[in-house]
Design a protein around this motif. Sequence first.
Motif, PDB file in Angstrom:
ATOM      1  N   LYS A  35       5.726   4.355   1.170  1.00 26.19           N
ATOM      2  CA  LYS A  35       4.841   4.565   0.299  1.00 26.19           C
ATOM      3  C   LYS A  35       5.389   3.710  -1.012  1.00 26.19           C
ATOM      4  O   LYS A  35       4.412   3.443  -2.003  1.00 26.19           O
ATOM      5  CB  LYS A  35       4.975   6.249  -0.234  1.00 26.19           C
ATOM      6  N   GLU A  69      -6.845   1.929   4.916  1.00 30.23           N
ATOM      7  CA  GLU A  69      -6.543   3.098   5.526  1.00 30.23           C
ATOM      8  C   GLU A  69      -7.498   3.459   6.596  1.00 30.23           C
ATOM      9  O   GLU A  69      -7.268   3.883   7.773  1.00 30.23           O
ATOM     10  CB  GLU A  69      -6.615   4.199   4.582  1.00 30.23           C
ATOM     11  N   TRP A  83      -3.496   9.652   4.239  1.00 32.69           N
ATOM     12  CA  TRP A  83      -4.037   9.948   3.032  1.00 32.69           C
ATOM     13  C   TRP A  83      -2.722   9.832   1.877  1.00 32.69           C
ATOM     14  O   TRP A  83      -3.073   9.396   0.673  1.00 32.69           O
ATOM     15  CB  TRP A  83      -4.098  11.711   2.983  1.00 32.69           C
ATOM     16  N   TRP A  84      -1.702   9.930   2.519  1.00 39.98           N
ATOM     17  CA  TRP A  84      -0.483   9.604   1.514  1.00 39.98           C
ATOM     18  C   TRP A  84      -0.392   8.238   0.827  1.00 39.98           C
ATOM     19  O   TRP A  84       0.068   7.879  -0.062  1.00 39.98           O
ATOM     20  CB  TRP A  84       0.786  10.397   1.936  1.00 39.98           C
ATOM     21  N   ASP A  85      -0.662   7.392   1.991  1.00 40.49           N
ATOM     22  CA  ASP A  85      -0.484   5.997   1.724  1.00 40.49           C
ATOM     23  C   ASP A  85      -1.759   5.513   0.603  1.00 40.49           C
ATOM     24  O   ASP A  85      -1.517   4.784  -0.336  1.00 40.49           O
ATOM     25  CB  ASP A  85      -0.741   5.052   3.156  1.00 40.49           C
ATOM     26  N   THR A  87      -3.041   7.525  -1.318  1.00 40.76           N
ATOM     27  CA  THR A  87      -2.536   8.105  -2.777  1.00 40.76           C
ATOM     28  C   THR A  87      -1.590   7.000  -3.362  1.00 40.76           C
ATOM     29  O   THR A  87      -1.554   6.772  -4.476  1.00 40.76           O
ATOM     30  CB  THR A  87      -1.993   9.427  -2.668  1.00 40.76           C
ATOM     31  N   ASP A  89      -1.437   3.882  -2.909  1.00 35.49           N
ATOM     32  CA  ASP A  89      -2.058   2.658  -3.323  1.00 35.49           C
ATOM     33  C   ASP A  89      -2.971   2.839  -4.684  1.00 35.49           C
ATOM     34  O   ASP A  89      -2.901   2.191  -5.540  1.00 35.49           O
ATOM     35  CB  ASP A  89      -3.522   2.590  -2.256  1.00 35.49           C
ATOM     36  N   LEU A  90      -3.529   4.189  -4.741  1.00 32.33           N
ATOM     37  CA  LEU A  90      -4.164   4.383  -5.942  1.00 32.33           C
ATOM     38  C   LEU A  90      -3.027   4.663  -7.291  1.00 32.33           C
ATOM     39  O   LEU A  90      -3.648   4.191  -8.390  1.00 32.33           O
ATOM     40  CB  LEU A  90      -5.192   5.573  -5.942  1.00 32.33           C
ATOM     41  N   LEU A  91      -2.158   5.108  -7.213  1.00 30.68           N
ATOM     42  CA  LEU A  91      -1.175   5.468  -7.948  1.00 30.68           C
ATOM     43  C   LEU A  91      -0.519   3.819  -8.495  1.00 30.68           C
ATOM     44  O   LEU A  91      -0.450   3.685  -9.455  1.00 30.68           O
ATOM     45  CB  LEU A  91       0.289   6.331  -7.387  1.00 30.68           C
TER      46      LEU A  91
END
Length: 110
Positions: A35, A69, A83-85, A87, A89-91
Amino acid sequence: MRWIRIAFGLAVVVQCWALYVPRPPSVESGLPLDKVVHLGLFALVTWLGLQAGWRWVVPLMIAQAAASELIQLLFLPNRGGDWWDLTADLLGIALGWAVARVTTLTPADT
Protein backbone atom coordinates in the motif's frame (compact mmCIF):
# COMPACT_ATOMS: atom_id res chain seq x y z
CA MET A 1 12.29 21.42 -16.88
CA ARG A 2 13.86 18.67 -18.94
CA TRP A 3 14.89 16.61 -15.91
CA ILE A 4 11.29 16.71 -14.66
CA ARG A 5 10.06 15.17 -17.90
CA ILE A 6 12.76 12.50 -17.76
CA ALA A 7 11.97 11.76 -14.10
CA PHE A 8 8.25 11.62 -14.96
CA GLY A 9 8.89 9.11 -17.74
CA LEU A 10 11.04 6.93 -15.48
CA ALA A 11 8.45 7.10 -12.68
CA VAL A 12 5.69 6.04 -15.09
CA VAL A 13 7.80 3.07 -16.25
CA VAL A 14 8.39 1.98 -12.64
CA GLN A 15 4.71 2.51 -11.81
CA CYS A 16 3.55 0.42 -14.77
CA TRP A 17 6.01 -2.33 -13.92
CA ALA A 18 4.78 -2.40 -10.30
CA LEU A 19 1.13 -2.44 -11.37
CA TYR A 20 1.27 -4.88 -14.25
CA VAL A 21 4.12 -7.34 -13.62
CA PRO A 22 2.45 -10.77 -13.47
CA ARG A 23 4.19 -11.81 -10.23
CA PRO A 24 5.20 -8.87 -8.06
CA PRO A 25 8.00 -9.40 -5.54
CA SER A 26 6.63 -10.53 -2.19
CA VAL A 27 7.75 -8.84 0.98
CA GLU A 28 6.74 -10.69 4.13
CA SER A 29 6.96 -8.09 6.87
CA GLY A 30 3.53 -7.81 8.44
CA LEU A 31 3.44 -4.18 7.29
CA PRO A 32 1.27 -3.04 4.37
CA LEU A 33 4.33 -2.20 2.25
CA ASP A 34 2.43 -2.76 -0.98
CA LYS A 35 0.00 0.00 0.00
CA VAL A 36 2.93 2.33 0.75
CA VAL A 37 4.36 1.53 -2.69
CA HIS A 38 1.00 2.27 -4.34
CA LEU A 39 0.66 5.56 -2.47
CA GLY A 40 4.25 6.59 -3.16
CA LEU A 41 4.25 5.79 -6.86
CA PHE A 42 0.98 7.57 -7.55
CA ALA A 43 2.09 10.57 -5.46
CA LEU A 44 5.42 10.80 -7.29
CA VAL A 45 3.98 10.50 -10.80
CA THR A 46 1.24 13.02 -9.99
CA TRP A 47 3.69 15.48 -8.43
CA LEU A 48 6.18 15.22 -11.30
CA GLY A 49 3.43 15.62 -13.91
CA LEU A 50 2.07 18.70 -12.18
CA GLN A 51 5.58 20.15 -11.84
CA ALA A 52 5.92 19.72 -15.60
CA GLY A 53 2.73 21.76 -15.99
CA TRP A 54 0.56 18.87 -17.10
CA ARG A 55 -2.79 19.33 -15.36
CA TRP A 56 -4.16 16.33 -17.26
CA VAL A 57 -1.99 14.07 -15.11
CA VAL A 58 -4.56 14.03 -12.27
CA PRO A 59 -7.48 12.57 -14.26
CA LEU A 60 -5.04 10.27 -16.06
CA MET A 61 -3.74 8.92 -12.74
CA ILE A 62 -7.30 8.42 -11.47
CA ALA A 63 -8.04 6.41 -14.63
CA GLN A 64 -4.76 4.49 -14.22
CA ALA A 65 -5.65 3.63 -10.60
CA ALA A 66 -9.06 2.25 -11.53
CA ALA A 67 -7.88 0.50 -14.70
CA SER A 68 -4.91 -1.14 -13.01
CA GLU A 69 -7.05 -2.78 -10.35
CA LEU A 70 -9.57 -3.94 -12.95
CA ILE A 71 -6.79 -5.33 -15.19
CA GLN A 72 -5.20 -7.12 -12.23
CA LEU A 73 -8.56 -8.63 -11.31
CA LEU A 74 -9.56 -9.75 -14.80
CA PHE A 75 -6.35 -10.45 -16.72
CA LEU A 76 -3.49 -11.20 -14.33
CA PRO A 77 -4.16 -14.56 -12.67
CA ASN A 78 -1.42 -14.13 -10.04
CA ARG A 79 -2.71 -10.69 -9.07
CA GLY A 80 -6.03 -9.48 -7.81
CA GLY A 81 -7.92 -6.23 -7.85
CA ASP A 82 -7.93 -4.72 -4.38
CA TRP A 83 -10.08 -1.89 -3.04
CA TRP A 84 -7.35 -1.02 -0.54
CA ASP A 85 -4.80 -0.69 -3.35
CA LEU A 86 -7.22 1.61 -5.18
CA THR A 87 -7.64 3.63 -1.99
CA ALA A 88 -3.86 3.91 -1.60
CA ASP A 89 -3.59 4.97 -5.26
CA LEU A 90 -6.20 7.70 -4.83
CA LEU A 91 -4.58 8.92 -1.59
CA GLY A 92 -1.26 9.04 -3.45
CA ILE A 93 -2.81 11.16 -6.20
CA ALA A 94 -4.25 13.53 -3.57
CA LEU A 95 -0.89 13.70 -1.80
CA GLY A 96 0.98 14.42 -5.05
CA TRP A 97 -1.53 17.13 -5.91
CA ALA A 98 -1.32 18.68 -2.42
CA VAL A 99 2.48 18.71 -2.43
CA ALA A 100 2.49 20.23 -5.93
CA ARG A 101 0.21 23.01 -4.67
CA VAL A 102 2.79 24.08 -2.08
CA THR A 103 5.98 23.34 -4.01
CA THR A 104 6.80 24.90 -7.32
CA LEU A 105 10.14 24.32 -8.92
CA THR A 106 11.68 27.47 -10.34
CA PRO A 107 13.47 27.48 -13.71
CA ALA A 108 16.76 27.48 -11.76
CA ASP A 109 15.70 24.20 -10.09
CA THR A 110 14.87 22.54 -13.36
